[in-house]
Design a protein around this motif. Sequence first.
Motif, PDB file in Angstrom:
ATOM      1  N   TYR A  12       0.770  -1.156   0.095  1.00 16.66           N
ATOM      2  CA  TYR A  12      -0.233   0.005  -0.020  1.00 16.66           C
ATOM      3  C   TYR A  12       0.841   1.205   0.223  1.00 16.66           C
ATOM      4  O   TYR A  12       0.384   2.366   0.027  1.00 16.66           O
ATOM      5  N   SER A  13       2.223   1.157  -0.015  1.00 16.12           N
ATOM      6  CA  SER A  13       3.082   2.442   0.154  1.00 16.12           C
ATOM      7  C   SER A  13       2.894   3.049  -1.169  1.00 16.12           C
ATOM      8  O   SER A  13       3.166   2.486  -2.303  1.00 16.12           O
ATOM      9  N   TYR A  23       1.916   9.253   5.312  1.00 14.44           N
ATOM     10  CA  TYR A  23       0.519   8.690   5.385  1.00 14.44           C
ATOM     11  C   TYR A  23       0.825   7.133   5.085  1.00 14.44           C
ATOM     12  O   TYR A  23       0.025   6.248   5.658  1.00 14.44           O
ATOM     13  N   ASN A  24       1.771   6.514   4.630  1.00 12.15           N
ATOM     14  CA  ASN A  24       2.344   5.293   4.491  1.00 12.15           C
ATOM     15  C   ASN A  24       2.742   4.688   5.905  1.00 12.15           C
ATOM     16  O   ASN A  24       1.873   3.738   6.262  1.00 12.15           O
ATOM     17  N   ASP A  49      -0.652   4.200   7.957  1.00 12.60           N
ATOM     18  CA  ASP A  49      -1.288   2.735   7.560  1.00 12.60           C
ATOM     19  C   ASP A  49      -0.550   1.934   8.319  1.00 12.60           C
ATOM     20  O   ASP A  49      -1.083   0.683   8.916  1.00 12.60           O
ATOM     21  N   LYS A  50       0.906   1.774   8.154  1.00 15.38           N
ATOM     22  CA  LYS A  50       1.680   0.830   8.877  1.00 15.38           C
ATOM     23  C   LYS A  50       1.617   0.562  10.324  1.00 15.38           C
ATOM     24  O   LYS A  50       1.262  -0.694  10.858  1.00 15.38           O
ATOM     25  N   SER A  70      -1.059   1.419  11.965  1.00 16.97           N
ATOM     26  CA  SER A  70      -2.466   0.884  12.180  1.00 16.97           C
ATOM     27  C   SER A  70      -2.779  -0.485  12.027  1.00 16.97           C
ATOM     28  O   SER A  70      -3.474  -1.559  12.639  1.00 16.97           O
TER      29      SER A  70
END
Length: 217
Positions: A24-25, A32-33, A36-37, A39
């Motif tokens: 997803y990066s 923002y990457n 997500d990481k 979380s």
Amino acid sequence: MNRLLEKIGSKNVPQYVPIKVENYSTINNCFYNLIDKVSIDKGKIIYGWKIHQTKLLLEAERHAVWKSPSGELVDITPDEEYSDKTLFLEEDNGWTYEGQYSDNIRINITDNPLVDDFILLCESITKLWQTGKRKSKVEIEILEPVVNLIHLLENDKIDRELFILSNSNRESNCYCGSLLKYKDCHGQDLKRLYAEMISKVEEMIKKIPAANTPYTA
């Protein structure tokens, strides 16, 4: 390197951090990457600087890496050169990312004063982006005329860099084709010209409602 660290104001030592990209990066989207990481895999966001060098500059840009629950540092954000590691300087002044558009810190590693002009141009482009407001992780709300001006300066940035890399100096004919020497053309009084440009943009922003333009940051 010492000059760069002094300009940053950091007492930390840069270290190489392995790059292990997540599916997803996205490029140039480290903050923002990392949200997500964390979380997904817990751990912690470590803010700092990504350091890289070109033929003209030693440059540090705001960056972040992931600290795993076991304490390992990992850069999950891909770069445009498909590197396998990042030279990372951990933040020690309390800076955190809150949507702001931050400028890089640049050191001229040549003896050519045209590189200083190039740095001034880069700083001016950043100041134009900073007149906008972040709307989302991939959009900045900014006036369309300002975006057009940024595009013009980005093109000039490319021309200037090629001009410098061709071993030109202030006595060389200007890259614009005017047949004037650079010092009498695009190299003339840049600090004042860029300052006036930024001032006019700031005055325009006070009078005109903002428009949206997408920009990945």
